[in-house]
Design an enzyme around this catalytic site. Structure first.
Site, PDB file in Angstrom:
ATOM      1  N   GLU A  47       0.866  -1.196   0.000  1.00  0.00           N
ATOM      2  CA  GLU A  47       0.000   0.000   0.000  1.00  0.00           C
ATOM      3  C   GLU A  47       0.902   1.245   0.000  1.00  0.00           C
ATOM      4  O   GLU A  47       1.970   1.251   0.621  1.00  0.00           O
ATOM      5  CB  GLU A  47      -0.826  -0.013   1.302  1.00  0.00           C
ATOM      6  N   ASN A 110      -6.847   6.328  -1.714  1.00  0.00           N
ATOM      7  CA  ASN A 110      -5.755   5.391  -1.439  1.00  0.00           C
ATOM      8  C   ASN A 110      -5.970   4.242  -2.423  1.00  0.00           C
ATOM      9  O   ASN A 110      -6.888   3.435  -2.256  1.00  0.00           O
ATOM     10  CB  ASN A 110      -5.855   4.936   0.025  1.00  0.00           C
ATOM     11  N   LYS A 127      -9.257   2.136  -2.031  1.00  0.00           N
ATOM     12  CA  LYS A 127      -9.497   1.582  -0.680  1.00  0.00           C
ATOM     13  C   LYS A 127     -10.839   2.027  -0.105  1.00  0.00           C
ATOM     14  O   LYS A 127     -11.137   3.231  -0.052  1.00  0.00           O
ATOM     15  CB  LYS A 127      -8.358   2.016   0.234  1.00  0.00           C
ATOM     16  N   GLU A 146      -5.831   8.743   7.773  1.00  0.00           N
ATOM     17  CA  GLU A 146      -6.371   8.323   6.470  1.00  0.00           C
ATOM     18  C   GLU A 146      -7.763   8.908   6.244  1.00  0.00           C
ATOM     19  O   GLU A 146      -8.127   9.238   5.121  1.00  0.00           O
ATOM     20  CB  GLU A 146      -6.435   6.800   6.400  1.00  0.00           C
ATOM     21  N   CYS A 172      -4.862  -2.938   2.794  1.00  0.00           N
ATOM     22  CA  CYS A 172      -4.601  -2.871   4.240  1.00  0.00           C
ATOM     23  C   CYS A 172      -5.814  -3.122   5.125  1.00  0.00           C
ATOM     24  O   CYS A 172      -6.212  -4.245   5.336  1.00  0.00           O
ATOM     25  CB  CYS A 172      -3.915  -1.560   4.590  1.00  0.00           C
ATOM     26  N   ASN A 197       0.287  -1.129   5.404  1.00  0.00           N
ATOM     27  CA  ASN A 197       1.201  -0.404   6.306  1.00  0.00           C
ATOM     28  C   ASN A 197       0.554  -0.522   7.675  1.00  0.00           C
ATOM     29  O   ASN A 197      -0.460   0.146   7.923  1.00  0.00           O
ATOM     30  CB  ASN A 197       1.279   1.091   5.971  1.00  0.00           C
TER      31      ASN A 197
HETATM   32  N1  CDT Z   1      -2.933   1.388   6.472  1.00  0.00           N
HETATM   33  C1  CDT Z   1      -3.840   0.812   7.283  1.00  0.00           C
HETATM   34  O1  CDT Z   1      -4.971   0.659   6.903  1.00  0.00           O
HETATM   35  N2  CDT Z   1      -3.433   0.484   8.506  1.00  0.00           N
HETATM   36  C2  CDT Z   1      -4.285  -0.037   9.534  1.00  0.00           C
HETATM   37  C3  CDT Z   1      -3.719   0.317  10.842  1.00  0.00           C
HETATM   38  C4  CDT Z   1      -4.526  -0.076  11.969  1.00  0.00           C
HETATM   39  S1  CDT Z   1      -5.884   0.921  12.206  1.00  0.00           S
HETATM   40  C5  CDT Z   1      -6.853  -0.141  13.172  1.00  0.00           C
HETATM   41  C6  CDT Z   1      -4.467  -1.541   9.441  1.00  0.00           C
HETATM   42  O2  CDT Z   1      -5.617  -1.994   9.447  1.00  0.00           O
HETATM   43  O3  CDT Z   1      -3.487  -2.283   9.418  1.00  0.00           O
END
Ligand code: CDT
Length: 311
Positions: A47, A110, A127, A146, A172, A197
């Protein structure tokens, strides 16, 4: 019968805030050439693979935010990836921040694209599940904005006929939602590609920090098994601008078994031969959707989100 495709999860180590896209593209090209030597036909990058994970900062100046976004794909800086795809006959998945200029203001997504072995874009996904928050929360050691910088994707979950199979894409946080996999599964996905990420520290629930790797594999493996599909999960990993991002990039077969996994948190290839016909092991014998699903009982799943329980 067998329908193998050799896939590489191309984990990336940290990307510094001041690292130019050209340097990241060079790192990706090194991985593509390494992958070619191993017979890879499809390589999956993370991502937001072209820059650091910028939603960790609250930025008031929109010009500064927009500097992390692409307005064209390919661009001069990313064209070498498309050229390499053609030259090496290797498709790729690439996550990036997408800005769409418009008369009523710019839109920000995204996004990820699927490029085929001729270097042509054959799929795009924006996304849908955006985690984090909209406003600056200074109590956090780092932000997860985000929900400030992107809008939820407007393309739905789609399947693309490519690489001799049916390819689904997600990004993600989407992987934590069973609905993502189920919609893709119902549309016939044989492989689902997912870049991520994921900070190890989650400020609202630090008591779960030690579970981050477990939760990552839990949801990816469940998504694979419950829908009889291959899953490729790809991290941007390591200590990026002081933020610890989990690794654990992996390839999972349709039984939910991890068949290949990253060892470190740097740039690394994780490769597996994925026989798409193995989806039938699960789809014909365990989760035959047409025979065993009971959708009459699933109405709350698609009811408006306000109807869910109050927290
Ligand atoms: N980039 C991304 O979506 N990261 C989120 C971080 C945790 S937020 C609960 C993820 O789901 O891995």
């Amino acid at each position: 019968m067998s329908r193998p495709i050799k896939i590489a999860a191309a984990q990336l180590g940290p990307i510094a805030r001041d690292e130019p896209r050209s340097a990241v593209v060079k790192r990706c090209l090194i991985l593509m050439h390494e992958a070619k030597a191993k017979g890879v036909e499809l390589i999956v990058f993370p991502e937001l693979a072209l820059t650091t994970f910028f939603p960790r900062w609250y930025l008031e100046d929109q010009t500064e935010v927009d500097a992390f976004f692409e307005t064209e794909m390919p661009s001069a800086e990313t064209q070498p990836l498309f050229d390499a795809a053609k030259e090496l006959s290797m498709g790729f998945y690439l996550g990036y921040a997408e800005r769409v200029p418009g008369e009523e203001g710019d839109r920000h997504f995204n996004t990820t694209i699927l490029v085929d072995q001729q270097g042509e874009i054959v799929g795009k996904y924006r996304k849908i599940h955006l985690p984090g928050h909209e406003e600056n929360e200074p109590w956090r050691p780092f932000q997860h904005l985000e929900r400030r910088y992107f809008e939820s994707g407007d393309m739905g979950f789609q399947i693309f006929d490519a690489f001799g199979g049916k390819v689904g894409m997600a990004i993600c946080n989407d992987r934590r939602w069973p609905e993502t996999f189920r919609v893709l599964g119902l549309k016939g996905a044989e492989v689902v590609l997912i870049g991520y990420n994921t900070p190890r520290h989650y400020p609202p629930a630090p008591e779960h920090d030690h579970l981050q790797d477990f939760h990552n594999h839990l949801v990816l493996q469940a998504g694979a098994y419950q829908n009889g599909t291959w899953v490729v999960g790809v991290a941007k990993a390591g200590i990026e601008e002081g933020c610890d991002l989990i690794g654990g990039s992996c390839i999972i077969d349709p039984t939910g078994t991890i068949v290949a996994k990253a060892e470190g948190v740097g740039d690394e290839l994780v490769i597996a031969d994925c026989d798409l016909d193995r989806c039938d092991e699960i789809r014909k014998k365990i989760f035959d959707f047409r025979r065993y699903r009971e959708p009459d009982n699933y109405a709350p799943i698609t009811a408006p989100k306000e109807t869910g329980p109050k927290q």
